[in-house]
Design an enzyme around this catalytic site. Structure first.
Site, PDB file in Angstrom:
ATOM      1  N   HIS A  90      72.140  38.404  18.552  1.00 30.90           N
ATOM      2  CA  HIS A  90      70.692  38.403  18.761  1.00 30.90           C
ATOM      3  C   HIS A  90      70.214  39.827  18.997  1.00 30.90           C
ATOM      4  O   HIS A  90      70.935  40.653  19.560  1.00 30.90           O
ATOM      5  CB  HIS A  90      70.266  37.473  19.902  1.00 30.90           C
ATOM      6  CG  HIS A  90      70.770  37.843  21.263  1.00 30.90           C
ATOM      7  ND1 HIS A  90      70.130  38.761  22.081  1.00 30.90           N
ATOM      8  CD2 HIS A  90      71.840  37.410  21.967  1.00 30.90           C
ATOM      9  CE1 HIS A  90      70.787  38.871  23.223  1.00 30.90           C
ATOM     10  NE2 HIS A  90      71.836  38.071  23.186  1.00 30.90           N
ATOM     11  N   ASP A  92      66.994  40.457  20.359  1.00 33.02           N
ATOM     12  CA  ASP A  92      66.088  40.564  21.499  1.00 33.02           C
ATOM     13  C   ASP A  92      66.887  40.909  22.753  1.00 33.02           C
ATOM     14  O   ASP A  92      68.094  40.660  22.822  1.00 33.02           O
ATOM     15  CB  ASP A  92      65.300  39.274  21.702  1.00 33.02           C
ATOM     16  CG  ASP A  92      66.175  38.113  22.170  1.00 33.02           C
ATOM     17  OD1 ASP A  92      67.148  37.794  21.458  1.00 33.02           O
ATOM     18  OD2 ASP A  92      65.902  37.548  23.243  1.00 33.02           O
ATOM     19  N   ASP A 123      74.503  43.563  24.991  1.00 33.97           N
ATOM     20  CA  ASP A 123      73.904  42.228  24.901  1.00 33.97           C
ATOM     21  C   ASP A 123      72.553  42.310  24.220  1.00 33.97           C
ATOM     22  O   ASP A 123      71.534  42.462  24.871  1.00 33.97           O
ATOM     23  CB  ASP A 123      73.771  41.668  26.325  1.00 33.97           C
ATOM     24  CG  ASP A 123      73.222  40.260  26.364  1.00 33.97           C
ATOM     25  OD1 ASP A 123      73.388  39.536  25.361  1.00 33.97           O
ATOM     26  OD2 ASP A 123      72.615  39.890  27.384  1.00 33.97           O
ATOM     27  N   GLU A 156      66.742  34.873  22.007  1.00 35.18           N
ATOM     28  CA  GLU A 156      67.805  34.225  22.786  1.00 35.18           C
ATOM     29  C   GLU A 156      67.588  34.395  24.283  1.00 35.18           C
ATOM     30  O   GLU A 156      67.794  33.463  25.066  1.00 35.18           O
ATOM     31  CB  GLU A 156      69.165  34.796  22.379  1.00 35.18           C
ATOM     32  CG  GLU A 156      70.358  34.015  22.936  1.00 35.18           C
ATOM     33  CD  GLU A 156      70.784  34.464  24.331  1.00 35.18           C
ATOM     34  OE1 GLU A 156      71.484  33.698  25.016  1.00 35.18           O
ATOM     35  OE2 GLU A 156      70.403  35.582  24.736  1.00 35.18           O
ATOM     36  N   GLU A 157      67.166  35.574  24.702  1.00 36.13           N
ATOM     37  CA  GLU A 157      67.038  35.853  26.134  1.00 36.13           C
ATOM     38  C   GLU A 157      65.900  35.076  26.783  1.00 36.13           C
ATOM     39  O   GLU A 157      65.897  34.885  28.003  1.00 36.13           O
ATOM     40  CB  GLU A 157      66.832  37.356  26.371  1.00 36.13           C
ATOM     41  CG  GLU A 157      67.959  38.246  25.889  1.00 36.13           C
ATOM     42  CD  GLU A 157      69.240  38.113  26.700  1.00 36.13           C
ATOM     43  OE1 GLU A 157      69.297  37.239  27.598  1.00 36.13           O
ATOM     44  OE2 GLU A 157      70.186  38.872  26.442  1.00 36.13           O
ATOM     45  N   HIS A 423      71.916  42.557  31.591  1.00 40.25           N
ATOM     46  CA  HIS A 423      70.739  42.059  32.311  1.00 40.25           C
ATOM     47  C   HIS A 423      70.395  42.906  33.532  1.00 40.25           C
ATOM     48  O   HIS A 423      69.367  42.664  34.171  1.00 40.25           O
ATOM     49  CB  HIS A 423      70.903  40.592  32.747  1.00 40.25           C
ATOM     50  CG  HIS A 423      70.986  39.622  31.620  1.00 40.25           C
ATOM     51  ND1 HIS A 423      70.733  38.268  31.770  1.00 40.25           N
ATOM     52  CD2 HIS A 423      71.287  39.778  30.305  1.00 40.25           C
ATOM     53  CE1 HIS A 423      70.882  37.653  30.618  1.00 40.25           C
ATOM     54  NE2 HIS A 423      71.227  38.554  29.707  1.00 40.25           N
TER      55      HIS A 423
END
Length: 451
Positions: A90, A92, A123, A156-157, A423
């Site tokens: 992903h 995003d 990520d 996705e996030e 994150h």
């Protein structure tokens, strides 16, 4: 890494990989368009579209998904009669949180102490680059022996399920013999790991109201019901004294039988402050891979600076519940909502709104694809055997794909080992991990084609 033509090719491509990841990280592709302009996500999607076309992919398309974002799709044909492998990542990313807390700008890839720092570096923009490296290495060493589909998600996030709904509406698009999800990670750097389970998740917004408007705390405090205090009571009811998650009717005693996560290692990975206890009971692996976990993600209430002496009329919070494998996320959401309503004090008015939801996932690690990956990882990581671990995070698409294609094998690998701090501020990727996992993915495709 032992001498291997594929490994040598990947090593030679690492400078290009760094340059490409620098370009990708520069896009502020947070799929919350109230925070960042859509043009940033569009830029990342277009970059990936161009990259796939330059690698010879056919049917490259920007897919408009039901949540208002775009996913990128492409197909690269292999030899006649070959198996089909779908590669997922992903583009995003999570918001950078406090940009001032970053050592270097979050959307600028910076090398420091042997790692590459930047939001999305691990990520999961690094996952996009990993797929490209693997395919390029194969093209330089005899060709790609399978049909390859690539899907790169744009939300996705956010947990808004755009690609999940699109896949359900177009089930033929993502059919494959095996799916490699490049959004997981090694148990720690240098230990090759496939992720055997993922927790599901549900995201609920809670609103508590008690008064028509705020009141002076001197004149009315002590009898007037405080909405913020009521909300705090509700949120506190979601945890036992030891910090374990307690949602009425939701089991919280499952155990993890595989690879274990030592307490001290977890403390170091999580950067727990000296003297602060870990929460919950059972092993760390039980707590983060096999049991539910509630987290209060945010509270809307007056900030300390500028606060007035008022009894609050309303307050709200965003609550996340991670759901372990074997538990239906829909039922868990219902239990969470019922718990919140039952534990709201003083007859306060409470409402809940479902923001996002995804099912947990459990892989079949006895499948031929896992055997092919184990062989590949043994070459990419000399002297190391492939390990299977759980992951406390959620990739809702996995369960959707498993439901749509029950015969398809699904493997989860990726760059999000503990040092990556995904994150969080100062997210980073290990270029060594990017190199080794790209080699592993390339060799896996060769092994799987021959299996």
């Amino acid at each position: 890494m032992s001498s291997n033509p594929v490994a040598e090719t990947v090593a030679s491509l690492m400078p290009r990989a760094k340059a490409e990841l620098t370009e990708l990280v520069a896009f502020k592709s947070v799929a919350d368009f109230d925070q960042y302009p859509r043009s940033e996500s569009d830029g990342a999607a277009n970059w990936i579209t161009d990259a796939l076309r330059s690698e010879g992919f056919q049917d490259v398309a920007l897919l408009d998904t039901p949540d208002g974002t775009q996913s990128v799709y492409g197909f690269l044909p292999g030899p006649e009669g070959a198996k089909t492998v779908l590669l997922y990542a992903h583009y995003d990313v999570q918001p950078p949180l406090d940009e001032a807390a970053w050592t270097t700008p979050p959307f600028e890839l910076v090398e420091r102490d042997g790692r590459w720092y930047g939001r999305g570096s691990a990520d999961c923009k690094g996952g996009v680059v990993m797929h490209l490296l693997a395919l390029r290495a194969l093209k330089a060493n005899g060709g790609i022996p399978v049909h390859v589909k690539v899907i790169v998600e744009g939300s996705e996030e956010q947990g808004t399920g755009g690609l999940e709904r699109y896949a359900e509406q177009h089930p033929e698009l993502l059919t494959a013999d095996t799916i490699v999800i490049g959004d997981a990670g090694n148990f720690r750097a240098g230990i090759p790991t496939v992720t055997a389970t993922l927790r599901g998740m549900t995201l609920v917004r809670v609103q508590v109201d008690t008064l028509e408007g705020n009141l002076h705390s001197g004149q009315f405090g002590g009898a007037a019901p405080d909405a913020l205090a009521a909300l705090i009571r509700v949120l506190d009811s979601l945890r036992a004294k030891d910090g374990s998650t307690t949602v009425d009717g939701l089991a919280g005693d499952s155990v993890w039988d595989g690879l274990q996560y030592e307490d001290q290692a977890f403390r170091e990975d999580a950067k727990v402050l000296d003297g602060v206890e870990l929460i919950g009971s059972g092993t760390v692996a039980d707590r983060v891979w096999a049991r539910p976990a509630v987290t209060v993600l945010g509270i809307d209430c007056p900030p300390v600076v500028g606060a007035t002496p008022s009894v609050q009329a309303g307050a709200r919070a965003l609550v996340s519940l991670r759901v372990p494998p074997g538990v239906d996320a829909v039922e868990a959401t219902k239990l969470l909502e019922a718990h919140i309503e039952a534990h709201t004090p003083w007859g306060a008015r409470v409402s809940t709104e479902r923001i996002g939801q995804g099912q947990a996932f459990r892989a079949d690690t006895s499948s031929p694809a896992y055997a092919s990956m184990a062989e590949a990882m043994a070459v990419a990581y000399p002297g190391q055997e492939m390990q299977s671990a759980g992951m406390g995070g959620s990739i809702p698409l996995c369960n959707t794909l498993a439901s749509l294609y029950p015969q398809t094998e699904i493997l989860l690998i990726g760059l999000s080992e503990p040092e990556a701090q995904i994150h969080a501020v100062n997210e980073s990727v290990s270029p060594d991990e990017l190199e080794r996992l790209s080699v592993a993915e390339a060799l896996f495709l060769q092994n799987y084609a021959a299996s």
